[in-house]
Design a protein around this motif. Structure first.
Motif, PDB file in Angstrom:
ATOM      1  N   LYS A 103     -73.497  21.455   1.029  1.00 14.69           N
ATOM      2  CA  LYS A 103     -72.510  20.606   0.370  1.00 14.69           C
ATOM      3  C   LYS A 103     -71.960  21.267  -0.895  1.00 14.69           C
ATOM      4  O   LYS A 103     -70.783  21.126  -1.221  1.00 14.69           O
ATOM      5  N   THR A 104     -72.822  22.003  -1.612  1.00 17.79           N
ATOM      6  CA  THR A 104     -72.410  22.629  -2.868  1.00 17.79           C
ATOM      7  C   THR A 104     -72.250  24.137  -2.745  1.00 17.79           C
ATOM      8  O   THR A 104     -72.006  24.816  -3.735  1.00 17.79           O
ATOM      9  N   LEU A 105     -72.410  24.680  -1.547  1.00 20.03           N
ATOM     10  CA  LEU A 105     -72.245  26.119  -1.315  1.00 20.03           C
ATOM     11  C   LEU A 105     -71.459  26.275  -0.020  1.00 20.03           C
ATOM     12  O   LEU A 105     -72.022  26.404   1.049  1.00 20.03           O
ATOM     13  N   GLN A 106     -70.145  26.281  -0.119  1.00 17.48           N
ATOM     14  CA  GLN A 106     -69.310  26.262   1.072  1.00 17.48           C
ATOM     15  C   GLN A 106     -68.625  27.592   1.353  1.00 17.48           C
ATOM     16  O   GLN A 106     -67.920  27.729   2.348  1.00 17.48           O
ATOM     17  N   ASP A 107     -68.835  28.588   0.500  1.00 21.04           N
ATOM     18  CA  ASP A 107     -68.298  29.918   0.741  1.00 21.04           C
ATOM     19  C   ASP A 107     -69.330  30.701   1.541  1.00 21.04           C
ATOM     20  O   ASP A 107     -70.366  31.098   1.036  1.00 21.04           O
ATOM     21  N   ARG A 108     -69.067  30.896   2.827  1.00 18.69           N
ATOM     22  CA  ARG A 108     -70.077  31.498   3.712  1.00 18.69           C
ATOM     23  C   ARG A 108     -70.416  32.935   3.352  1.00 18.69           C
ATOM     24  O   ARG A 108     -71.384  33.498   3.841  1.00 18.69           O
ATOM     25  N   SER A 109     -69.608  33.572   2.502  1.00 19.11           N
ATOM     26  CA  SER A 109     -69.924  34.930   2.077  1.00 19.11           C
ATOM     27  C   SER A 109     -71.024  34.930   1.023  1.00 19.11           C
ATOM     28  O   SER A 109     -71.513  35.989   0.629  1.00 19.11           O
ATOM     29  N   ARG A 110     -71.448  33.742   0.579  1.00 20.84           N
ATOM     30  CA  ARG A 110     -72.444  33.633  -0.466  1.00 20.84           C
ATOM     31  C   ARG A 110     -73.720  32.973   0.051  1.00 20.84           C
ATOM     32  O   ARG A 110     -74.322  32.140  -0.628  1.00 20.84           O
ATOM     33  N   ALA A 111     -74.158  33.316   1.232  1.00 26.85           N
ATOM     34  CA  ALA A 111     -75.382  32.742   1.789  1.00 26.85           C
ATOM     35  C   ALA A 111     -76.563  33.036   0.872  1.00 26.85           C
ATOM     36  O   ALA A 111     -76.643  34.091   0.244  1.00 26.85           O
ATOM     37  N   ILE A 112     -77.491  32.083   0.789  1.00 26.19           N
ATOM     38  CA  ILE A 112     -78.670  32.263  -0.042  1.00 26.19           C
ATOM     39  C   ILE A 112     -79.912  32.320   0.840  1.00 26.19           C
ATOM     40  O   ILE A 112     -79.923  31.828   1.963  1.00 26.19           O
ATOM     41  N   GLU A 113     -80.952  32.947   0.326  1.00 29.60           N
ATOM     42  CA  GLU A 113     -82.219  33.071   1.041  1.00 29.60           C
ATOM     43  C   GLU A 113     -83.232  32.102   0.433  1.00 29.60           C
ATOM     44  O   GLU A 113     -83.418  32.064  -0.787  1.00 29.60           O
ATOM     45  N   VAL A 114     -83.886  31.332   1.279  1.00 32.18           N
ATOM     46  CA  VAL A 114     -84.900  30.371   0.845  1.00 32.18           C
ATOM     47  C   VAL A 114     -86.224  30.730   1.507  1.00 32.18           C
ATOM     48  O   VAL A 114     -86.288  30.872   2.727  1.00 32.18           O
ATOM     49  N   ALA A 115     -87.269  30.879   0.708  1.00 27.02           N
ATOM     50  CA  ALA A 115     -88.587  31.239   1.238  1.00 27.02           C
ATOM     51  C   ALA A 115     -89.379  29.988   1.581  1.00 27.02           C
ATOM     52  O   ALA A 115     -89.441  29.047   0.784  1.00 27.02           O
ATOM     53  N   LEU A 116     -89.971  29.974   2.776  1.00 28.62           N
ATOM     54  CA  LEU A 116     -90.907  28.913   3.144  1.00 28.62           C
ATOM     55  C   LEU A 116     -92.314  29.408   2.814  1.00 28.62           C
ATOM     56  O   LEU A 116     -92.770  30.388   3.394  1.00 28.62           O
ATOM     57  N   PRO A 117     -92.997  28.765   1.896  1.00 28.09           N
ATOM     58  CA  PRO A 117     -94.309  29.263   1.466  1.00 28.09           C
ATOM     59  C   PRO A 117     -95.397  29.046   2.505  1.00 28.09           C
ATOM     60  O   PRO A 117     -95.232  28.289   3.466  1.00 28.09           O
ATOM     61  N   ILE A 118     -96.514  29.713   2.281  1.00 25.43           N
ATOM     62  CA  ILE A 118     -97.713  29.537   3.097  1.00 25.43           C
ATOM     63  C   ILE A 118     -98.712  28.730   2.282  1.00 25.43           C
ATOM     64  O   ILE A 118     -98.917  28.998   1.100  1.00 25.43           O
ATOM     65  N   ALA A 119     -99.324  27.743   2.888  1.00 23.00           N
ATOM     66  CA  ALA A 119    -100.386  26.965   2.251  1.00 23.00           C
ATOM     67  C   ALA A 119    -101.598  27.046   3.173  1.00 23.00           C
ATOM     68  O   ALA A 119    -101.719  26.274   4.128  1.00 23.00           O
ATOM     69  N   VAL A 120    -102.459  28.005   2.914  1.00 22.40           N
ATOM     70  CA  VAL A 120    -103.573  28.315   3.807  1.00 22.40           C
ATOM     71  C   VAL A 120    -104.477  27.100   4.003  1.00 22.40           C
ATOM     72  O   VAL A 120    -104.945  26.490   3.036  1.00 22.40           O
ATOM     73  N   GLY A 121    -104.702  26.758   5.265  1.00 17.28           N
ATOM     74  CA  GLY A 121    -105.624  25.677   5.596  1.00 17.28           C
ATOM     75  C   GLY A 121    -105.108  24.273   5.359  1.00 17.28           C
ATOM     76  O   GLY A 121    -105.856  23.314   5.492  1.00 17.28           O
ATOM     77  N   SER A 122    -103.835  24.130   5.023  1.00 13.76           N
ATOM     78  CA  SER A 122    -103.292  22.801   4.730  1.00 13.76           C
ATOM     79  C   SER A 122    -102.451  22.290   5.888  1.00 13.76           C
ATOM     80  O   SER A 122    -101.706  23.048   6.508  1.00 13.76           O
ATOM     81  N   ASP A 123    -102.538  20.989   6.156  1.00 11.04           N
ATOM     82  CA  ASP A 123    -101.679  20.352   7.149  1.00 11.04           C
ATOM     83  C   ASP A 123    -100.220  20.404   6.722  1.00 11.04           C
ATOM     84  O   ASP A 123     -99.322  20.203   7.547  1.00 11.04           O
ATOM     85  N   LEU A 124     -99.995  20.636   5.435  1.00  7.43           N
ATOM     86  CA  LEU A 124     -98.637  20.637   4.901  1.00  7.43           C
ATOM     87  C   LEU A 124     -98.037  22.031   4.814  1.00  7.43           C
ATOM     88  O   LEU A 124     -96.969  22.199   4.216  1.00  7.43           O
ATOM     89  N   CYS A 125     -98.689  23.031   5.401  1.00  8.24           N
ATOM     90  CA  CYS A 125     -98.159  24.393   5.347  1.00  8.24           C
ATOM     91  C   CYS A 125     -96.849  24.455   6.147  1.00  8.24           C
ATOM     92  O   CYS A 125     -96.856  24.302   7.374  1.00  8.24           O
ATOM     93  N   PRO A 126     -95.718  24.671   5.478  1.00  5.14           N
ATOM     94  CA  PRO A 126     -94.443  24.675   6.205  1.00  5.14           C
ATOM     95  C   PRO A 126     -94.307  25.859   7.147  1.00  5.14           C
ATOM     96  O   PRO A 126     -93.658  25.745   8.192  1.00  5.14           O
ATOM     97  N   ALA A 127     -94.916  26.990   6.797  1.00  5.47           N
ATOM     98  CA  ALA A 127     -94.835  28.159   7.666  1.00  5.47           C
ATOM     99  C   ALA A 127     -95.604  27.921   8.967  1.00  5.47           C
ATOM    100  O   ALA A 127     -95.139  28.258  10.057  1.00  5.47           O
TER     101      ALA A 127
END
Length: 217
Positions: A103-127
């Motif tokens: 919604k706030t980044l509509q210029d496709r030449s400006r893609a951003i990188e978002v890291a999904l962290p690791i949470a070892v042993g957690s049910d909430l680990c997004p990776a």
């Protein structure tokens, strides 16, 4: 005229907004048992909300409009939504997401990188949730766990990232409505008011909570 009205708003103020309550690490831990992660559909929903939370993403990045969720849908209008090609897997088990447009980044030449962290042993680990979801959906399995026929492709080439296969092998992309209904059902199950939670809750909560997840790197 528009500038004048904005100036009046600043001087006089507006009615207070009814902001949604934030999602927190504690809430995610409490609703985790209410997501059936034994099915591809359940894994898709769980990976979706964890990605939205840890990636500080908007609903348009992870879901489609309800009318474009079913088979043979045209996803061209969902220009903000993530595709499988936006994911990069790293040898340590983590993921990087390329956000091409928001919604706030509509210029496709400006893609951003978002890291999904690791949470070892957690049910909430997004990776971990992402890996389990991809194994379930792109490992040629249907939503009920049965192998797909050999002639069925894994997913349409332009399909949104989060979804699952219907029993007939067609692809079902997650819509915001179904993600919200499942999430609010889980919220109600732990004794909270579902009306107080929506998509923006996932962006309000993480700011002060990411460091509270044990083992998160």
């Amino acid at each position: 005229m528009h500038a004048l009205l904005r100036g009046i708003d600043r001087l006089k103020g507006r009615e207070p907004l009814h902001r949604k309550a934030p999602v927190t690490i504690d809430i995610l831990q409490r609703i985790a048992p209410h997501y059936d992660r034994n099915t591809a559909e359940g894994k898709a929903h769980w990976a979706c909300i964890l990605t939205m939370f840890f990636g500080l993403l908007r609903k348009s990045n992870v879901t489609v409009a309800g009318g474009r969720a079913g088979p043979n849908s045209n996803y061209a209008k969902d220009r903000h939504v993530l595709r499988l090609s936006d994911l990069t897997y790293h040898s340590d088990g983590s993921y990087t997401i390329r956000v091409r447009s928001t919604k706030t980044l509509q210029d496709r030449s400006r893609a951003i990188e978002v890291a999904l962290p690791i949470a070892v042993g957690s049910d909430l680990c997004p990776a971990t949730a992402m890996t389990e979801f991809l194994h379930a959906t792109d490992g040629l399995r249907t939503a009920d766990g049965l192998p797909l026929p050999d002639w069925v492709r894994t997913r349409p080439h332009d399909a949104p990232l989060f979804g699952y296969h219907n029993p007939d092998g067609t692809w079902h992309a997650l819509s915001y409505h179904e993600v919200l209904v499942k999430f609010q059902t889980a919220i109600h199950a732990i004794g909270l008011d579902p009306a107080q939670y929506a998509a923006h809750s996932f962006r309000r909560g993480p700011r002060g909570n990411l460091c509270l997840l044990p083992g998160c790197t």
